[in-house]
Design an enzyme around this catalytic site. Structure first.
Site, PDB file in Angstrom:
ATOM      1  N   GLY A 187       0.815  -1.206   0.000  1.00 64.46           N
ATOM      2  CA  GLY A 187       0.000   0.000   0.000  1.00 64.46           C
ATOM      3  C   GLY A 187       0.848   1.254   0.000  1.00 64.46           C
ATOM      4  O   GLY A 187       1.740   1.406   0.852  1.00 64.46           O
ATOM      5  N   PHE A 190      -1.160   6.946   2.762  1.00 64.73           N
ATOM      6  CA  PHE A 190      -0.506   7.721   3.814  1.00 64.73           C
ATOM      7  C   PHE A 190       0.309   6.836   4.747  1.00 64.73           C
ATOM      8  O   PHE A 190       1.446   7.157   5.082  1.00 64.73           O
ATOM      9  CB  PHE A 190      -1.561   8.493   4.617  1.00 64.73           C
ATOM     10  CG  PHE A 190      -2.174   9.634   3.874  1.00 64.73           C
ATOM     11  CD1 PHE A 190      -1.447  10.773   3.579  1.00 64.73           C
ATOM     12  CD2 PHE A 190      -3.500   9.570   3.457  1.00 64.73           C
ATOM     13  CE1 PHE A 190      -2.009  11.835   2.897  1.00 64.73           C
ATOM     14  CE2 PHE A 190      -4.077  10.628   2.768  1.00 64.73           C
ATOM     15  CZ  PHE A 190      -3.328  11.760   2.485  1.00 64.73           C
ATOM     16  N   VAL A 242      -1.680  -7.323  -4.422  1.00 64.14           N
ATOM     17  CA  VAL A 242      -1.520  -8.374  -3.418  1.00 64.14           C
ATOM     18  C   VAL A 242      -2.873  -9.034  -3.180  1.00 64.14           C
ATOM     19  O   VAL A 242      -3.874  -8.356  -2.929  1.00 64.14           O
ATOM     20  CB  VAL A 242      -0.951  -7.797  -2.115  1.00 64.14           C
ATOM     21  CG1 VAL A 242      -0.932  -8.865  -1.010  1.00 64.14           C
ATOM     22  CG2 VAL A 242       0.450  -7.249  -2.341  1.00 64.14           C
ATOM     23  N   GLU A 266     -18.349  18.216   2.173  1.00 67.18           N
ATOM     24  CA  GLU A 266     -17.479  18.940   1.243  1.00 67.18           C
ATOM     25  C   GLU A 266     -17.974  18.829  -0.193  1.00 67.18           C
ATOM     26  O   GLU A 266     -17.936  19.815  -0.952  1.00 67.18           O
ATOM     27  CB  GLU A 266     -16.040  18.420   1.389  1.00 67.18           C
ATOM     28  CG  GLU A 266     -15.411  18.854   2.713  1.00 67.18           C
ATOM     29  CD  GLU A 266     -14.094  18.180   3.028  1.00 67.18           C
ATOM     30  OE1 GLU A 266     -13.419  18.642   3.972  1.00 67.18           O
ATOM     31  OE2 GLU A 266     -13.718  17.208   2.345  1.00 67.18           O
TER      32      GLU A 266
END
Length: 450
Positions: A39, A42, A107, A203
Site C-alpha cells: 500500500g 498515507f 496483493v 465537502e
C-alpha cells in the site's frame, strides 16, 4: 529480471546501511532483512520513508503507481483541481531512498506461516514473495452496509479514477440539462444527492453548490445552474458527527445558506438509475454519490486473524498481529482502541502508525529494546463547507468560519507530497478564489473505434 532477482537487488542496495549499523547491532545476517510494505497511501508511504536509514531492504507494492492526497479528491470531482495536482508517482517520491524498490502489483493474499505474500504482477498470477517483516497499509474501499446493489448507481470517492469519473458525470448532466425540453427530466438532471453527511459528503455538497453559484452561473443559456437541487442525506441526527454539536450546527447552517437540502434522521431505502428513496420519499435524481462509509481491505481474511465488526484487523499496542510479531497493520485496515475508543480512520492515524511501525522494525533489526506502545496524538479535525468557511476542532479549540478556512487551506497545502504540487495548488486556489473559474472542466471519455 525475475521477482526473486529483484528482491536480491533490494537487499543488496541496503548493504551499505547494514555495514554502518553493524556496530550497533547485536547480530546481523549476511543479507539485510527485507521489509515488504503493501500500500502506497498515507500509512505505507510514511513507513517507507521511516525506514530510509534502517539497515533493511524495502519493497513497496501498490496496484497504482501513484500516491493520492485523498482529502482533495472532491476538488478533482468538482473541477477545481486536475488529477495531477493531488497525486505523485510513488517512484518519484522515493527516488532518493537507496534501500527501497517499488512494484506495481495487486496483493491477493498472505501466507503468514511461510512469511510470504501472494501477488499478481508482471502478467503473472500468484507470485510468492518472501519477507522478513510485513507492513499492511492496504486502506479501505466503499461500504454500502449490506446493500451492494447500490454501488451501480451511487459511486463512491476513494481514488483518482472515481474522481475523474464523477467529474465527467457532473459536467455531462449540466450539458444534458441544457438541451432537455422536459422540465421533469431537466430537474432530475439538476438534482444531486450525497448519501452520508461526514466530511466527504459535506465537502462534496457544498462544493457543488458553490460551483453552480459561481463558475456555471454565466456559462449556460437555457438553464439556471442555481436551480440545482442539492441534497445531503444521513440517517444520523447531525452532519459531521465526529465534531462537537456546536461545530456540527455551524456546518449545517452554512450548508443551508448555500442552498443545500439537509435531510437527517432518515435512512436511504433504495437507489436506482432514476433516483433515491429517503425514508418514504422518492427523489428523482440522475446523480447519487455514496459518501456514507468505508470497508477495510481483506487483510483480516488473508491473515486469518481476529477482526472487529467492520472487518478491520485487531492489532496489538505495537501494531502487530497476535502470534505474528513480524506483521504490522496500519491505517484504515487496523483496529486499535485508545482510551476506550477505537482510533478513527483518518490520514493522521495512518501516518503516525506507519512511522511507528518503521521505528519498531529498525529497533528490532539493530537489537534495541522494543518501542513503547503506540499512542496516537490527535492534531484535530477539519472540514471545509464551501468558500470562506470551515470548521476546526483541536485540543479544546473550536473554530468556524473564515479563519478556520484559512487554517484548512494552509494545512492541506502543507501535506501535499511534493513542493511542486503545493505551488500548483496554491496558484489554482488563488485563481479560483479571485475569478470563480475552475481549473479542469474537460469531459474526457474513451471513444471506441477510430
Amino acid at each position: 529480471m525475475t521477482i526473486q532477482a529483484r528482491m536480491d537487488s533490494v537487499r543488496s542496495k541496503s548493504e551499505a546501511l547494514s555495514q554502518n549499523s553493524r556496530s550497533e547491532s547485536k547480530e546481523m545476517t549476511e543479507k539485510p532483512p527485507l521489509v515488504v510494505i503493501v500500500g502506497g497511501g498515507f500509512g505505507g508511504l510514511a513507513a517507507a520513508k521511516g525506514l530510509k536509514r534502517s539497515p533493511v531492504g524495502v519493497l513497496l507494492i501498490d496496484r497504482s503507481n501513484h500516491h493520492v492526497f485523498q482529502p482533495l479528491l472532491y476538488q478533482v470531482a468538482t473541477s477545481v483541481l486536475a488529477p495531477g495536482q493531488i497525486a505523485s508517482p510513488i517512484r518519484s517520491l522515493l527516488a532518493k531512498q537507496a534501500n527501497i524498490s517499488v512494484m506495481l502489483g495487486n496483493v491477493t493474499g498472505v501466507d503468514a506461516a511461510s512469511k510470504q505474500i501472494i501477488v499478481d504482477a508482471d502478467d503473472k498470477i500468484g507470485i510468492r514473495i518472501s519477507y522478513d517483516y510485513l507492513i499492511l497499509a492496504t486502506g479501505a474501499t466503499h461500504s454500502y452496509f449490506g446493500h451492494d446493489e447500490f454501488a451501480a448507481f451511487a459511486p463512491g470517492l476513494k481514488n483518482l479514477s472515481d474522481a475523474e469519473s464523477l467529474r465527467n458525470h457532473l459536467l455531462e448532466v449540466f450539458e444534458k440539462a441544457e438541451i432537455e425540453d422536459d422540465p421533469d427530466r431537466r430537474q432530475a438532471l439538476l438534482t444531486f444527492v450525497m448519501v452520508g453527511a461526514g466530511p466527504t459528503g459535506v465537502e462534496m455538497a457544498s462544493a457543488i453548490a458553490v460551483m453552480t453559484q459561481t463558475t456555471f452561473r454565466k456559462d449556460f443559456r437555457r438553464i439556471d445552474p442555481e436551480s440545482a437541487h442539492i441534497v445531503l442525506a444521513d440517517m444520523g441526527s447531525r452532519p459531521l458527527a465526529t465534531f462537537s454539536e456546536k461545530l456540527s450546527e455551524a456546518a449545517k447552517q452554512r450548508l443551508v445558506s448555500l442552498g443545500v437540502d439537509v435531510r437527517l434522521g432518515k435512512p436511504v431505502q433504495a437507489i436506482d438509475r432514476d433516483g433515491v428513496v429517503i425514508g418514504d420519499e422518492r427523489i428523482q435524481a440522475k446523480t447519487v454519490v455514496w459518501t456514507a462509509g468505508v470497508a477495510p481491505s481483506p487483510a483480516g481474511k488473508w491473515l486469518g486473524c481476529g477482526v472487529d465488526r467492520a472487518g478491520r484487523v485487531r492489532i496489538q499496542p505495537d501494531l502487530t498481529v497476535p502470534d505474528h510479531p513480524d506483521v504490522f497493520v496500519v491505517g484504515d485496515t487496523a483496529s486499535l482502541d485508545q482510551d476506550g475508543r477505537p482510533l478513527p480512520g483518518v490520514a493522521q492515524v495512518a501516518m503516525q502508525q506507519g512511522k511507528y511501525a518503521a521505528l519498531c522494525i529498525f529497533r528490532k533489526v539493530i537489537g534495541h529494546p522494543p518501542s513503547p506502545p503506540f499512542r496516537y496524538f490527535d492534531k484535530g479535525n477539519l472540514a471545509v463547507v464551501g468558500k470562506n468557511f470551515a470548521v476546526l476542532q483541536s485540543a479544546g479549540v473550536q473554530l468556524s468560519g473564515f479563519m478556520a478556512w484559512l487554517v484548512w487551506a494552509l494545512i492541506h497545502i502543507q501535506f501535499l507530497a511534493e513542493t511542486s504540487l503545493r505551488f500548483s495548488v496554491f496558484l489554482q486556489w488563488a485563481w479560483t478564489y479571485l475569478s470563480g473559474k475552475r481549473g479542469d472542466r474537460l469531459i474526457i471519455r474513451q471513444r471506441s473505434g477510430s
